[in-house]
Design a protein around this motif. Structure first.
Motif, PDB file in Angstrom:
ATOM      1  N   GLN A 244       0.757  -1.238  -0.010  1.00  0.00           N
ATOM      2  CA  GLN A 244      -0.056  -0.048   0.070  1.00  0.00           C
ATOM      3  C   GLN A 244       0.892   1.174  -0.054  1.00  0.00           C
ATOM      4  N   ALA A 245       2.046   1.207   0.840  1.00  0.00           N
ATOM      5  CA  ALA A 245       3.006   2.228   0.593  1.00  0.00           C
ATOM      6  C   ALA A 245       3.300   2.736  -0.495  1.00  0.00           C
ATOM      7  N   SER A 246       3.757   1.794  -1.283  1.00  0.00           N
ATOM      8  CA  SER A 246       4.391   1.785  -2.598  1.00  0.00           C
ATOM      9  C   SER A 246       3.423   2.433  -3.560  1.00  0.00           C
ATOM     10  N   ASP A 247       2.361   1.654  -3.662  1.00  0.00           N
ATOM     11  CA  ASP A 247       1.162   2.153  -4.707  1.00  0.00           C
ATOM     12  C   ASP A 247       0.444   3.611  -4.302  1.00  0.00           C
ATOM     13  N   THR A 248       0.460   4.007  -3.168  1.00  0.00           N
ATOM     14  CA  THR A 248      -0.157   5.282  -2.629  1.00  0.00           C
ATOM     15  C   THR A 248       0.590   6.257  -3.223  1.00  0.00           C
ATOM     16  N   THR A 249       2.042   6.251  -2.672  1.00  0.00           N
ATOM     17  CA  THR A 249       3.024   7.146  -2.898  1.00  0.00           C
ATOM     18  C   THR A 249       3.661   7.287  -4.631  1.00  0.00           C
ATOM     19  N   GLY A 250       3.231   6.295  -5.332  1.00  0.00           N
ATOM     20  CA  GLY A 250       3.761   6.173  -6.468  1.00  0.00           C
ATOM     21  C   GLY A 250       5.276   5.755  -6.572  1.00  0.00           C
ATOM     22  N   SER A 287      -1.007  -7.095  -8.597  1.00  0.00           N
ATOM     23  CA  SER A 287      -2.160  -6.922  -7.697  1.00  0.00           C
ATOM     24  C   SER A 287      -1.832  -6.339  -6.298  1.00  0.00           C
ATOM     25  N   VAL A 288      -2.453  -5.353  -5.680  1.00  0.00           N
ATOM     26  CA  VAL A 288      -2.139  -4.782  -4.511  1.00  0.00           C
ATOM     27  C   VAL A 288      -3.182  -5.216  -3.505  1.00  0.00           C
ATOM     28  N   ASP A 289      -2.794  -5.754  -2.172  1.00  0.00           N
ATOM     29  CA  ASP A 289      -3.932  -6.064  -1.157  1.00  0.00           C
ATOM     30  C   ASP A 289      -4.085  -4.705  -0.234  1.00  0.00           C
ATOM     31  N   PHE A 290      -5.239  -4.291  -0.348  1.00  0.00           N
ATOM     32  CA  PHE A 290      -5.783  -3.225   0.520  1.00  0.00           C
ATOM     33  C   PHE A 290      -6.449  -3.357   1.510  1.00  0.00           C
ATOM     34  N   ARG A 291      -6.077  -4.552   2.098  1.00  0.00           N
ATOM     35  CA  ARG A 291      -6.918  -4.972   3.499  1.00  0.00           C
ATOM     36  C   ARG A 291      -6.234  -4.295   4.488  1.00  0.00           C
ATOM     37  N   ALA A 292      -7.015  -3.863   5.670  1.00  0.00           N
ATOM     38  CA  ALA A 292      -6.462  -3.382   6.896  1.00  0.00           C
ATOM     39  C   ALA A 292      -6.571  -4.246   8.004  1.00  0.00           C
ATOM     40  N   ALA A 293      -5.810  -3.764   9.080  1.00  0.00           N
ATOM     41  CA  ALA A 293      -5.515  -4.642  10.272  1.00  0.00           C
ATOM     42  C   ALA A 293      -6.190  -3.969  11.467  1.00  0.00           C
ATOM     43  N   CYS A 294      -6.882  -4.879  12.038  1.00  0.00           N
ATOM     44  CA  CYS A 294      -7.960  -4.336  13.086  1.00  0.00           C
ATOM     45  C   CYS A 294      -7.106  -3.628  14.441  1.00  0.00           C
TER      46      CYS A 294
END
Length: 378
Positions: A244-250, A287-294
């Motif tokens: 998620q960090a790589s995908d969000t920041t480009g 594919s990017v896994d966008f699941r979150a942690a509780c």
């Protein structure tokens, strides 16, 4: 001379503009220094081999432009340390010469020449700036590993055994703070508006970062606002939050299939800065896994419950009826709707017989026919 070097064939006006656009680039390397994680990666690659490849990569970045800058951080299970440049406190404690410190106002080559030459190996042909970086990184990393105790790598969540995670969130926070100081705190509106091009490269071997979900997401949003891409070089199992960090920041995310070829991955995929990448075909994530942690058990969830005040995520409704993060008291009726299970009404004996008889009638083709319309009388 122009006829000799071939520059007469270059349109000088555009050539001068391209030279002016060649701005310095700041690269912040974050090395995951978890002893247990690197121990589990053996024999594919060891920490010493990874550091050797990273130093070659750092020297290559510095050689692209004389104004390029670099910083190296180590993310340890118990602390985060600057390997280069050294903070003033580390210089005072070590009592070493200033040839290991890069002052922002002094050229590192001149500083190394004016420093005490007794601590610099002689008889080598290495460029002094490269040698300053290499020695500082190796000395500080060796000091960090040698001073690691059993208490430092003990699991902090109350469990037994050693911890295989590192303070990745703290390292990213320090990297962003360093970039903010070097750039003067100006938030660029576009990628081309900042005076210095900064990016972060994280070499990670940890596989479990669920406990650092909130601080890592904060770092991701801060890097996105600062226009700082976060590149991830992942050794071992994939990590959801780093994707998620790589995908969000480009940035670029690569999970190494062959860790022994770390240097080839670094030199081909991560060496170009963010302005050159628009002219290249870069590796992308399938594919990017966008699941979150509780927030309650630090587990990655597919379906969770979100607090409508602080947006905290829980894997199950709170037992005490309040949010453990912001202490918001939820509506008991809404909690009851979330907790209650669906009610199944069993069919009685007569109902089952009637249903079976009706289905049998339909199978035999005995359906109720629609009466024909009456013939109008004359």
């Amino acid at each position: 001379m122009n006829a000799v070097d071939g520059s007469a064939h270059v349109f000088q006006e555009n050539f001068a503009e391209e030279l002016e656009e060649e701005l310095p680039s700041l690269l912040v390397l974050v090395l995951d220094a978890s002893p247990l994680s690197w121990g589990s990666q053996s024999p594919p690659i060891s920490l010493r081999e990874a550091v050797a490849s990273l130093l070659v990569f750092a020297n290559s970045h510095l050689s692209l432009n004389h104004s390029n800058e670099i910083a190296v951080l180590a993310a340890h299970p118990s602390t985060v340390r600057f390997l280069y440049p050294l903070p003033p406190s580390a210089v005072e404690e070590s009592g070493s010469s200033s040839n290991l410190v890069r002052d922002d106002s002094v050229d590192p080559v001149i500083a190394a020449e004016d420093a005490d030459e007794s601590n610099i190996p002689t008889g080598t042909s290495m460029y002094k700036q490269f040698r300053v970086v290499n020695e500082a990184v190796m000395d500080q990393l060796e000091d960090l590993i040698s001073k690691t105790t059993e208490k430092d790598i003990t699991s902090k969540d109350g469990g037994e055994g050693v911890s295989d995670t590192s303070m990745i969130s703290g390292a990213l926070s320090m990297a962003l703070a360093y970039i903010n100081r070097q750039t003067g705190g100006d938030v660029p509106t576009t990628e081309e508006s900042s005076a210095i091009k900064a990016r972060i490269l994280l070499v990670s071997v940890c596989s479990d970062l669920a406990a650092q979900y909130v601080p890592i997401m904060n770092c991701i949003f801060a890097a996105q606002k600062m226009k700082v891409p976060i590149d991830i070089c992942k050794i071992g199992d994939d990590t959801v939050f780093l994707q998620q960090a790589s995908d969000t920041t480009g940035g670029i995310y690569i999970n190494l299939d062959h860790p022994k070829g770390l240097m080839q991955y670094l030199m081909t995929a991560f060496l170009p800065d963010r302005l050159l990448r628009k002219h290249l075909i870069l590796p992308t994530q399938s594919s990017v896994d966008f699941r979150a942690a509780c927030f309650c058990h630090k587990r990655i969830v597919d379906i969770g419950y979100v607090c409508n005040i602080c947006l905290s995520i829980f894997c199950e409704p709170p037992v005490d009826g309040s949010c453990s993060i912001c202490d918001t008291i939820f509506d008991p009726r809404e909690l009851a709707d979330l907790i209650k299970q669906p009610v199944l009404i069993p069919l009685s004996g007569n109902g089952q017989k009637k249903k079976a008889k009706k289905n049998k009638t339909k199978r035999n083709g005995d359906y109720d026919s629609t009466p024909a319309p009456a013939t109008p009388s004359a």
